[in-house]
Design a protein around this motif. Structure first.
Motif, PDB file in Angstrom:
ATOM      1  N   LEU A 100       0.816  -1.212   0.000  1.00  0.00           N
ATOM      2  CA  LEU A 100       0.000   0.000   0.000  1.00  0.00           C
ATOM      3  C   LEU A 100       0.855   1.270   0.000  1.00  0.00           C
ATOM      4  O   LEU A 100       0.336   2.371   0.006  1.00  0.00           O
ATOM      5  CB  LEU A 100      -0.932  -0.001   1.221  1.00  0.00           C
ATOM      6  N   GLY A 101       2.208   1.117  -0.011  1.00  0.00           N
ATOM      7  CA  GLY A 101       3.080   2.267  -0.159  1.00  0.00           C
ATOM      8  C   GLY A 101       3.878   2.647   1.059  1.00  0.00           C
ATOM      9  O   GLY A 101       4.636   3.614   1.018  1.00  0.00           O
ATOM     10  N   ARG A 102       3.770   1.934   2.150  1.00  0.00           N
ATOM     11  CA  ARG A 102       4.538   2.274   3.347  1.00  0.00           C
ATOM     12  C   ARG A 102       5.940   1.706   3.227  1.00  0.00           C
ATOM     13  O   ARG A 102       6.168   0.705   2.566  1.00  0.00           O
ATOM     14  CB  ARG A 102       3.838   1.721   4.578  1.00  0.00           C
ATOM     15  N   MET A 103       6.905   2.360   3.890  1.00  0.00           N
ATOM     16  CA  MET A 103       8.297   1.913   3.839  1.00  0.00           C
ATOM     17  C   MET A 103       8.536   0.861   4.929  1.00  0.00           C
ATOM     18  O   MET A 103       9.200   1.102   5.935  1.00  0.00           O
ATOM     19  CB  MET A 103       9.242   3.104   4.038  1.00  0.00           C
ATOM     20  N   VAL A 104       7.970  -0.298   4.734  1.00  0.00           N
ATOM     21  CA  VAL A 104       8.132  -1.409   5.668  1.00  0.00           C
ATOM     22  C   VAL A 104       8.386  -2.662   4.851  1.00  0.00           C
ATOM     23  O   VAL A 104       8.268  -2.662   3.636  1.00  0.00           O
ATOM     24  CB  VAL A 104       6.873  -1.588   6.551  1.00  0.00           C
ATOM     25  N   HIS A 149       7.649  -6.250   3.248  1.00  0.00           N
ATOM     26  CA  HIS A 149       6.426  -6.850   2.714  1.00  0.00           C
ATOM     27  C   HIS A 149       6.033  -8.065   3.551  1.00  0.00           C
ATOM     28  O   HIS A 149       6.844  -8.959   3.780  1.00  0.00           O
ATOM     29  CB  HIS A 149       6.623  -7.291   1.261  1.00  0.00           C
ATOM     30  N   SER A 150       4.804  -8.099   3.956  1.00  0.00           N
ATOM     31  CA  SER A 150       4.309  -9.281   4.676  1.00  0.00           C
ATOM     32  C   SER A 150       3.729 -10.288   3.695  1.00  0.00           C
ATOM     33  O   SER A 150       3.491 -11.431   4.053  1.00  0.00           O
ATOM     34  CB  SER A 150       3.258  -8.858   5.710  1.00  0.00           C
ATOM     35  N   CYS A 151       3.563  -9.862   2.454  1.00  0.00           N
ATOM     36  CA  CYS A 151       2.994 -10.741   1.432  1.00  0.00           C
ATOM     37  C   CYS A 151       4.068 -11.481   0.646  1.00  0.00           C
ATOM     38  O   CYS A 151       3.752 -12.202  -0.291  1.00  0.00           O
ATOM     39  CB  CYS A 151       2.117  -9.938   0.486  1.00  0.00           C
ATOM     40  N   SER A 152       5.342 -11.300   0.972  1.00  0.00           N
ATOM     41  CA  SER A 152       6.484 -11.921   0.274  1.00  0.00           C
ATOM     42  C   SER A 152       6.615 -11.450  -1.162  1.00  0.00           C
ATOM     43  O   SER A 152       7.232 -12.110  -1.978  1.00  0.00           O
ATOM     44  CB  SER A 152       6.383 -13.443   0.296  1.00  0.00           C
ATOM     45  N   ARG A 153       6.033 -10.342  -1.483  1.00  0.00           N
ATOM     46  CA  ARG A 153       6.154  -9.803  -2.841  1.00  0.00           C
ATOM     47  C   ARG A 153       7.586  -9.357  -3.092  1.00  0.00           C
ATOM     48  O   ARG A 153       8.187  -9.702  -4.100  1.00  0.00           O
ATOM     49  CB  ARG A 153       5.176  -8.641  -3.004  1.00  0.00           C
ATOM     50  N   ARG A 154       8.119  -8.568  -2.211  1.00  0.00           N
ATOM     51  CA  ARG A 154       9.509  -8.140  -2.298  1.00  0.00           C
ATOM     52  C   ARG A 154      10.145  -8.362  -0.941  1.00  0.00           C
ATOM     53  O   ARG A 154       9.488  -8.269   0.087  1.00  0.00           O
ATOM     54  CB  ARG A 154       9.596  -6.651  -2.664  1.00  0.00           C
ATOM     55  N   ILE A 155      11.446  -8.595  -0.960  1.00  0.00           N
ATOM     56  CA  ILE A 155      12.133  -8.873   0.286  1.00  0.00           C
ATOM     57  C   ILE A 155      12.319  -7.600   1.101  1.00  0.00           C
ATOM     58  O   ILE A 155      12.073  -7.587   2.296  1.00  0.00           O
ATOM     59  CB  ILE A 155      13.491  -9.543   0.014  1.00  0.00           C
ATOM     60  N   ILE A 156      12.780  -6.543   0.454  1.00  0.00           N
ATOM     61  CA  ILE A 156      13.006  -5.293   1.175  1.00  0.00           C
ATOM     62  C   ILE A 156      12.274  -4.155   0.468  1.00  0.00           C
ATOM     63  O   ILE A 156      12.044  -4.213  -0.736  1.00  0.00           O
ATOM     64  CB  ILE A 156      14.502  -4.951   1.259  1.00  0.00           C
ATOM     65  N   PRO A 157      11.942  -3.125   1.216  1.00  0.00           N
ATOM     66  CA  PRO A 157      11.319  -1.981   0.553  1.00  0.00           C
ATOM     67  C   PRO A 157      12.379  -1.200  -0.226  1.00  0.00           C
ATOM     68  O   PRO A 157      13.563  -1.298   0.048  1.00  0.00           O
ATOM     69  CB  PRO A 157      10.768  -1.151   1.717  1.00  0.00           C
ATOM     70  N   GLU A 158      11.944  -0.448  -1.207  1.00  0.00           N
ATOM     71  CA  GLU A 158      12.874   0.352  -1.997  1.00  0.00           C
ATOM     72  C   GLU A 158      13.326   1.544  -1.183  1.00  0.00           C
ATOM     73  O   GLU A 158      12.503   2.296  -0.669  1.00  0.00           O
ATOM     74  CB  GLU A 158      12.199   0.842  -3.286  1.00  0.00           C
ATOM     75  N   ASP A 159      14.644   1.714  -1.088  1.00  0.00           N
ATOM     76  CA  ASP A 159      15.211   2.865  -0.394  1.00  0.00           C
ATOM     77  C   ASP A 159      15.669   3.847  -1.462  1.00  0.00           C
ATOM     78  O   ASP A 159      16.766   3.717  -2.016  1.00  0.00           O
ATOM     79  CB  ASP A 159      16.372   2.420   0.496  1.00  0.00           C
ATOM     80  N   HIS A 160      14.819   4.824  -1.749  1.00  0.00           N
ATOM     81  CA  HIS A 160      15.110   5.757  -2.834  1.00  0.00           C
ATOM     82  C   HIS A 160      16.347   6.596  -2.558  1.00  0.00           C
ATOM     83  O   HIS A 160      17.095   6.914  -3.473  1.00  0.00           O
ATOM     84  CB  HIS A 160      13.887   6.657  -3.086  1.00  0.00           C
ATOM     85  N   GLU A 161      16.579   6.954  -1.312  1.00  0.00           N
ATOM     86  CA  GLU A 161      17.766   7.738  -0.975  1.00  0.00           C
ATOM     87  C   GLU A 161      19.032   6.930  -1.247  1.00  0.00           C
ATOM     88  O   GLU A 161      20.009   7.446  -1.775  1.00  0.00           O
ATOM     89  CB  GLU A 161      17.718   8.184   0.478  1.00  0.00           C
TER      90      GLU A 161
END
Length: 174
Positions: A56-60, A62-74
């Motif tokens: 849903l767009g939060r920087m946490v 994934h609990s759904c195993s879609r991606r391992i880590i969130p994207e860190d844009h910085e």
């Protein structure tokens, strides 16, 4: 210009993040189903549940195993800057090496030119010495020839005087 409304999300984003980073974030934005993401999904396509906060767009995580880590844009922007700086440094080093090579070539050319000038000068000095020696030899020969001619002239004059005396004596005797 017009001030943005204080409650708008766009105004908050513009105030908190520099424009370059914001633009990169917008370029890397991914849809909830993962379309447009720079990460490869670790699972097969499954319907996304709305219970995953990361989807849903939060920087946490994934609990759904879609991606391992969130994207860190910085971090992504920092890595891109570092690679650009590394490329610029490599370019600068390449230019510096090129400049050094040109300097070496220029110095080598100047050294060769100087050596050629020294060799040419030595050759000219040698030719001058040879010319002086030749002139000295010729002048000695001319002096010797002049001395021979003078001696021959003296001898000739002496012979002529001798002949005249003999002729005079011969006439007296007759």
């Amino acid at each position: 210009g017009k001030r943005p409304k204080t409650g708008s999300l766009e105004a908050v984003l513009q105030a908190s993040i520099d424009n370059e980073l914001r633009n990169k974030m917008l370029d890397r934005e991914a849809w909830v189903d993962g379309y447009g993401s720079c990460f490869v999904p670790t699972t097969t396509k499954q319907p996304i549940t709305t219970s995953c906060s990361a989807c849903l767009g939060r920087m946490v995580y994934h609990s759904c195993s879609r991606r391992i880590i969130p994207e860190d844009h910085e971090l992504i922007a920092k890595l891109e800057r570092e690679t650009q700086e590394a490329q610029k440094e490599a370019e600068r080093q390449k230019k510096l090496e090129k400049k050094r090579a040109m300097d070496r070539k220029r110095r080598e050319t100047a050294r060769k030119k100087k050596q050629e000038e020294v060799a040419k000068k030595k050759q000219q000095e040698k030719e001058q010495e040879e010319e002086q020696e030749r002139l000295r030899f010729e002048s000695e020969q001319q002096q010797e020839e002049g001395a021979k001619k003078k001696q021959e002239e003296r001898d000739y004059l002496m012979r002529q005087k001798q002949q005249e005396k003999e002729l005079e004596e011969f006439r007296r005797e007759q």
